[in-house]
Design an enzyme around this catalytic site. Sequence first.
Site, PDB file in Angstrom:
ATOM      1  N   GLU A 128     -24.023 -27.820 -16.245  1.00 38.59           N
ATOM      2  CA  GLU A 128     -23.639 -26.410 -16.319  1.00 38.59           C
ATOM      3  C   GLU A 128     -22.207 -26.277 -16.847  1.00 38.59           C
ATOM      4  OE1 GLU A 128     -27.135 -27.009 -14.104  1.00 38.59           O
ATOM      5  OE2 GLU A 128     -25.178 -27.901 -13.699  1.00 38.59           O
ATOM      6  N   HIS A 164      -3.690 -24.505 -12.718  1.00 39.24           N
ATOM      7  CA  HIS A 164      -3.296 -25.326 -13.862  1.00 39.24           C
ATOM      8  C   HIS A 164      -4.102 -25.065 -15.121  1.00 39.24           C
ATOM      9  CE1 HIS A 164      -1.633 -28.617 -10.935  1.00 39.24           C
ATOM     10  NE2 HIS A 164      -1.116 -27.420 -10.719  1.00 39.24           N
TER      11      HIS A 164
END
Length: 153
Positions: free
Chosen positions: A71, A98
Site C-alpha cells: 500500500e 520529518h
Amino acid sequence: MRIAIGSDHAGFDYKERLKLFLIEAGHVVEDFGTYSDKSCDYPEFIRPTAEAVAAGDFDRGIVLGGSGNGEAIVANRVPGIRCALCWSLQTAKWGREHNNANCLAIGQRTITFDEAKAIVETWIETPFEGGRHERRIQMIDNPPPAAAGKKKD
C-alpha cells in the site's frame, strides 16, 4: 480534517473501525474501498485514495493492508504523495515531523487495533517540523536531474 481512506481485504477490518473512530473524532472521511474482506488487488483501491490526496481533495490519506508495504509503495508512486509506513507512535511522529507525510500506511497483520488507533491519532496531531526538513521535502517532491549527484569515472 478531510481524510481519504482505502484498504485491501487484509486491511478491511481496521479500515472500517478506523473510519468510525475518525468520524466520531469530527473528521470528514471518504472510503475508497475495498468494501469487504473478499480477496482483491490493493492497487485498485490504494491508488485512487492517494490520487485524491494529491489532487487536494483531502488533507491526508490512510491506506491499509496486511503489512502495509504494498500500500505504501502504490501510494508513493503518485506524484505529491509522501506515504509513511508506520508501526509505532515514534514512526508516526517522525513521518509527520520529518517527512511531512500526507499519507499513512498501516499493516493490520503487524499491530493491534489499539496500536493502529494510537498511531493514527499521533500522525494526525503531529505537525511538520519544517526547518532543515523542508529542504529535504523539496528534494523529494522536485528531484534533481538523473545525472546530478553521480560520480564521473
